[in-house]
Design a protein around this motif. Structure first.
Motif, PDB file in Angstrom:
ATOM      1  N   THR A 185      32.648  44.698  28.625  1.00  0.00           N
ATOM      2  CA  THR A 185      33.461  43.676  30.520  1.00  0.00           C
ATOM      3  C   THR A 185      34.789  44.248  30.710  1.00  0.00           C
ATOM      4  O   THR A 185      35.414  43.831  31.145  1.00  0.00           O
ATOM      5  CB  THR A 185      33.019  42.603  30.335  1.00  0.00           C
ATOM      6  OG1 THR A 185      33.304  42.025  29.213  1.00  0.00           O
ATOM      7  CG2 THR A 185      31.303  42.455  30.397  1.00  0.00           C
ATOM      8  N   GLN A 239      30.353  50.741  32.600  1.00  0.00           N
ATOM      9  CA  GLN A 239      30.564  49.770  31.486  1.00  0.00           C
ATOM     10  C   GLN A 239      29.185  49.730  30.767  1.00  0.00           C
ATOM     11  O   GLN A 239      28.701  49.561  29.658  1.00  0.00           O
ATOM     12  CB  GLN A 239      30.962  48.121  32.183  1.00  0.00           C
ATOM     13  CG  GLN A 239      32.632  48.172  31.707  1.00  0.00           C
ATOM     14  CD  GLN A 239      33.345  46.457  32.710  1.00  0.00           C
ATOM     15  OE1 GLN A 239      31.887  46.180  33.834  1.00  0.00           O
ATOM     16  NE2 GLN A 239      34.290  47.033  32.741  1.00  0.00           N
ATOM     17  N   SER A 275      31.050  44.610  23.587  1.00  0.00           N
ATOM     18  CA  SER A 275      31.587  43.706  24.896  1.00  0.00           C
ATOM     19  C   SER A 275      32.392  44.790  25.838  1.00  0.00           C
ATOM     20  O   SER A 275      33.651  45.577  24.549  1.00  0.00           O
ATOM     21  CB  SER A 275      32.019  42.907  24.353  1.00  0.00           C
ATOM     22  OG  SER A 275      32.899  42.270  25.461  1.00  0.00           O
ATOM     23  N   ALA A 309      31.826  49.638  36.748  1.00  0.00           N
ATOM     24  CA  ALA A 309      30.839  48.816  36.740  1.00  0.00           C
ATOM     25  C   ALA A 309      29.768  50.047  35.999  1.00  0.00           C
ATOM     26  O   ALA A 309      29.151  49.689  34.620  1.00  0.00           O
ATOM     27  CB  ALA A 309      30.283  48.740  37.650  1.00  0.00           C
TER      28      ALA A 309
END
Length: 281
Positions: A247, A234, A245, A231
């Motif tokens: 994720t 990202q 993007s 996390a």
């Protein structure tokens, strides 16, 4: 990394959008600490700050390896680094230094171990690391650490020892019972075991006695259980490249290395290597 407004930055974003593997290298943090006149923080702060510099504080024309002609298509692997010259080790000085590494696996997989060790050797221009300590990913919730959990990673480390890519291998945060199980099962015995200072102020007597009997060096560390989360990674990618993007990117491993001058006991070089992979659709 600011990936906005210029053609070069657009190209950097395109590289990230099409890449499958992302490799980050912080360069020598010892030199950077001297320049900043600032002592490094905790390991979690250090690894949170330094590799992320590769992602969003430098223009992509500096950090990306631009030798790949984009007109021929996009490369699968993107190599990024802070632009200070890496302290590659010359053949003349190899015998004068000891190279130690700790490998934090974010996901299970024997391929990741081999990949991390080979990347470290290439980065430092050496054929072998003197020691590698493994910190495997934690067991699933509700499960305890077990020998079965450690065995796949240890088997890969043993293979790298036989191939002379590593001279000695060690473990992290094993109690006496689990260390004994690993020692009895392993073909290549652990040469060291790290103990977290947060978990004990004094080494457990049974662990100390076992390590002494079988010549296992007990070391201490203050690394958090999770050095860098997916996390966090990202989030940094998203900050550095708005609209990207992030994720579907997953951390594979983080390797911290130190190059120590044997005769003086000082750290000549220290850095982090980080690898992330885009999840398959």
């Amino acid at each position: 990394m600011d990936l906005q407004n210029t053609n070069t930055n657009d190209e950097g974003k395109e590289l990230l959008n099409h890449g499958k593997t992302l490799r980050l290298h912080t360069g020598n943090l010892v030199n950077r600490s001297r320049l900043k006149k600032k002592c490094p923080g905790s390991p979690s702060e250090e690894v949170r700050e330094e590799p992320i510099l590769c992602l969003y504080t430098l223009p992509p024309e500096i950090i990306f390896d631009k030798t790949f002609p984009v007109e021929q298509g996009f490369p699968d692997t993107l190599d990024c680094s802070i632009p200070e010259a890496t302290d590659a080790i010359t053949p003349e000085e190899r015998e004068e230094v000891k190279i130690s590494a700790k490998l934090f696996l974010c996901e299970s997989g024997q391929t990741a171990i081999r990949d991390a060790v080979e990347t470290a050797c290439q980065t430092l221009a050496v054929s072998q690391l003197d020691s590698v300590i493994i910190a495997p990913p934690g067991p699933l919730e509700g499960d305890g650490q077990s020998l079965a959990h450690l065995q796949p990673a240890w088997e890969e480390l043993e293979s790298l020892v036989r191939k002379q890519k590593i001279a000695a291998i060690g473990t992290s945060d094993l109690d006496k019972e689990l260390l004994e199980q690993l020692y009895n099962w392993a073909q290549v015995k652990p040469s060291s075991n790290q103990v977290n200072l947060a978990s004990c102020c004094v080494m457990p007597p049974d662990l100390t006695a076992f390590a002494k009997e079988f010549d296992i060096q007990l070391l201490t560390h203050n690394d958090p259980k999770e050095l860098m989360s997916t996390a966090t990674f990202q989030e940094a990618m998203q900050e550095g490249a708005p609209g990207l993007s992030a994720t579907d990117w997953r951390l594979e491993w983080v390797l911290r290395y130190s190059v120590i001058v044997k005769s003086r006991g000082i750290i000549k070089s220290k850095g982090y290597l980080v690898s992330a992979r885009r999840a398959s659709p």
